[in-house]
Design an enzyme around this catalytic site. Structure first.
Site, PDB file in Angstrom:
ATOM      1  N   SER A   1     -13.932  36.415 -26.014  1.00 47.60           N
ATOM      2  CA  SER A   1     -13.585  37.832 -25.893  1.00 47.60           C
ATOM      3  C   SER A   1     -13.908  38.588 -27.173  1.00 47.60           C
ATOM      4  CB  SER A   1     -12.084  37.929 -25.610  1.00 47.60           C
ATOM      5  OG  SER A   1     -11.602  39.205 -25.939  1.00 47.60           O
TER       6      SER A   1
ATOM      7  N   GLU B   1     -12.037  40.418 -28.547  1.00 46.05           N
ATOM      8  CA  GLU B   1     -10.806  40.441 -29.349  1.00 46.05           C
ATOM      9  C   GLU B   1     -10.911  39.537 -30.573  1.00 46.05           C
ATOM     10  OE1 GLU B   1      -7.541  41.975 -29.049  1.00 46.05           O
ATOM     11  OE2 GLU B   1      -8.687  43.400 -27.870  1.00 46.05           O
TER      12      GLU B   1
ATOM     13  N   TYR C   1      -3.559  36.743 -28.665  1.00 47.35           N
ATOM     14  CA  TYR C   1      -4.637  36.457 -27.717  1.00 47.35           C
ATOM     15  C   TYR C   1      -5.973  36.288 -28.453  1.00 47.35           C
ATOM     16  CZ  TYR C   1      -8.152  37.482 -24.090  1.00 47.35           C
ATOM     17  OH  TYR C   1      -9.249  37.441 -23.260  1.00 47.35           O
TER      18      TYR C   1
END
Ligand code: GDR
Length: 333
Positions: free
Chosen positions: A126, A128, A150
């Site tokens: 991701s 992220e 996360y």
């Protein structure tokens, strides 16, 4: 010989689109979910593929469970889309988030070593992992600087995949996907929340859309296109990680404004900001450089933000219409 794909975490948005894509390519598809007997597989049903794939239970964070599925299915390709996928929820469930992402990925990698080291592995990473990229575009060499539990878990999983690729020669890679949307997104993700509520306002069933931080900026793409990239990543000669994104970043305010504009509404009359939707640590802006995917996979995003919103609005209005008809029919008995 027919290729057999194992999709871990098949019940989510990406699992459903990937199942459909691989079936169209002639694959035999087996999908797992933690408790397949209890899962409604509504996304697979929505795409009309539920009957065409086999589903079974597997908890990727339990090594015995992974081993037994790998032995039984003998997949040629494994796609790991499993794990807790909400950034927001990861702040209140950090341990479960870490376990469901990091331990799960390690178990699959170890399972491949133990059972079949020729099978190919795709890991869902991701954007992220990069945290805030500010004005700079992240590429495959950009340093990780995650800002959420996360993001930390996804970063650790990417490093594990890289390590196993180097140490044991496994065909294992990570797709570093930026935000990708579709009508199958649950309402707790921001794009679906905006489009759903704006359509309800248009239909006269709601008046206000309560939002968190409207200043954040993201690269929003179209999920059905992103699963094509996942598959392409397993078709090249040697495994590599790829950024998958549109390359265009917009603010959440732009997203909201465009949605209301498409519906002929004035967003300022309906949108309020509530701090309860702010996160303890906010990723303000990310930007992507997806040129390696174009160069080496021949993949690039076709739909950009406005076209994506138009498709989401169309689908939302169709569904509300269908729900209204169903309600009227039910009332008539
Ligand atoms: P994200 O997606 O955290 O980027 O992760 P999400 O849609 O939840 O949030 C996007 C941004 O919008 C801001 N925001 C709000 N978010 C939600 N959910 N609800 C609100 O009311 C709201 N108001 C503002 C958030 O703060 C955030 O900055 C998604 C997931 O699919 C991940 O699994 C994936 O890895 C990344 O995208 C790439």
């Amino acid at each position: 010989m027919k290729k057999r794909a194992l999709i871990c975490g098949v019940s989510g948005q990406d699992g459903a689109y990937l199942s459909k894509h691989l079936l169209n390519k002639g694959y035999e598809v087996v999908g797992t979910s933690r408790n397949a007997e209890q899962s409604a597989f509504s996304n697979l049903k929505a795409l009309g593929v539920e009957q065409s794939i086999d589903t079974l239970s597997m908890d990727p964070s339990d090594f015995a469970s992974v081993i037994s599925v790998l032995k039984k299915i003998e997949p040629t390709e494994i796609y790991n889309l499993s794990g807790q996928s909400s950034v927001s929820l990861s702040f209140s469930q950090p341990t479960e988030t870490f376990k469901s992402i990091v331990i799960a990925t390690l178990n699959i990698l170890e399972g491949m070593r133990a059972i079949d080291n020729t099978c190919k592995f795709y890991n869902a990473a991701s954007s992220e992992i990069f945290g805030d990229t500010g004005g700079k575009k992240a590429n495959e060499n950009t340093m990780f600087n995650p800002l959420s539990p996360y993001g930390v878990a996804k970063a650790a999983a990417v490093w594990n995949v890289r390590n196993y690729r180097k140490s044991y020669g496994l065909y294992a890679c990570s797709g570093i996907l930026f935000n990708h949307e579709s009508p199958l997104r649950p309402i707790n993700f921001v794009t679906r929340k905006i489009v759903h509520t704006a359509c309800q306002i248009k239909l006269g069933n709601a008046d206000t859309l309560e939002m968190g931080n409207l200043e954040i900026r993201r690269d929003w793409g179209w999920a059905p296109e992103y699963v094509e990239a996942m598959h392409e990543m397993l078709q090249i000669e040697s495994p590599k990680d790829f950024i998958i994104a549109t390359g265009e970043t917009s603010s959440l305010k732009d997203f909201v404004q465009t949605t209301f504009e498409i519906l002929n509404l004035n967003w300022k009359e309906h949108v309020t900001v509530n701090k309860k939707y702010f996160r303890p640590n906010e990723l303000l802006e990310n930007r992507a450089d997806p040129r390696k995917a174009k160069r080496e996979l021949g993949w690039s995003a076709r739909l950009k933000m406005r076209a994506i919103i138009e498709k989401l609005v169309e689908s939302e209005l169709q569904n509300s219409n269908k729900e209204n008809i169903d309600k009227r029919l039910a009332a008539k008995g």
